[in-house]
Design a protein around this motif. Structure first.
Motif, short mmCIF file in Angstrom:
data_model
loop_
_atom_site.label_atom_id
_atom_site.label_comp_id
_atom_site.label_asym_id
_atom_site.label_seq_id
_atom_site.Cartn_x
_atom_site.Cartn_y
_atom_site.Cartn_z
N TYR A 93 -2.06 6.84 1.59
CA TYR A 93 -2.55 6.84 2.69
C TYR A 93 -3.42 8.09 2.29
O TYR A 93 -2.57 9.56 2.84
CB TYR A 93 -1.73 6.79 3.62
CG TYR A 93 -1.29 5.11 3.72
CD1 TYR A 93 -1.99 5.19 4.66
CD2 TYR A 93 0.01 4.68 3.24
CE1 TYR A 93 -1.58 3.28 5.12
CE2 TYR A 93 0.12 3.47 3.22
CZ TYR A 93 -0.19 2.55 3.87
OH TYR A 93 -0.24 1.35 3.93
N PHE B 237 1.06 -0.82 0.08
CA PHE B 237 0.15 0.33 -0.18
C PHE B 237 0.59 1.13 0.09
O PHE B 237 1.98 1.47 1.11
CB PHE B 237 -0.99 -0.35 1.22
CG PHE B 237 -1.72 -1.00 1.19
CD1 PHE B 237 -2.98 -1.15 0.03
CD2 PHE B 237 -1.56 -2.27 2.11
CE1 PHE B 237 -3.55 -2.50 0.18
CE2 PHE B 237 -2.17 -3.60 1.96
CZ PHE B 237 -3.03 -3.59 1.45
N ARG C 116 -5.16 3.85 4.77
CA ARG C 116 -5.18 3.80 3.13
C ARG C 116 -5.70 4.40 1.92
O ARG C 116 -7.30 4.11 1.51
CB ARG C 116 -4.59 2.39 2.14
CG ARG C 116 -6.03 1.65 2.50
CD ARG C 116 -5.60 -0.10 1.97
NE ARG C 116 -6.41 -1.06 2.95
CZ ARG C 116 -7.12 -1.85 2.03
NH1 ARG C 116 -6.74 -1.39 0.34
NH2 ARG C 116 -7.94 -2.76 2.07
#
Length: 57
Positions: free
Chosen positions: A34, A31, A52
């Motif tokens: 954010y 990921f 995220r």
């Protein structure tokens, strides 16, 4: 932009609130993006949640 979160549901997030971690963060390397979400609607709290933005590719 709108994002969907488990904790807050669908919310609108300003582009300038999005942070990119090129290598991800420890434990969540897949990921990269954010969003900082204020702890209260009035944005007067000094606290934020980090959620995220997109699922990994």
């Amino acid at each position: 932009m709108k994002i969907h979160t488990t904790q807050f549901g669908e919310i609108d997030v300003a582009d300038e609130s999005v942070m990119t971690f090129e290598k991800g963060i420890p434990g969540f390397e897949e990921f990269k993006e954010y969003a900082l979400i204020p702890a209260d609607a009035s944005e007067s709290s000094p606290f934020f949640s980090c959620s995220r933005r997109h699922p990994p590719n």
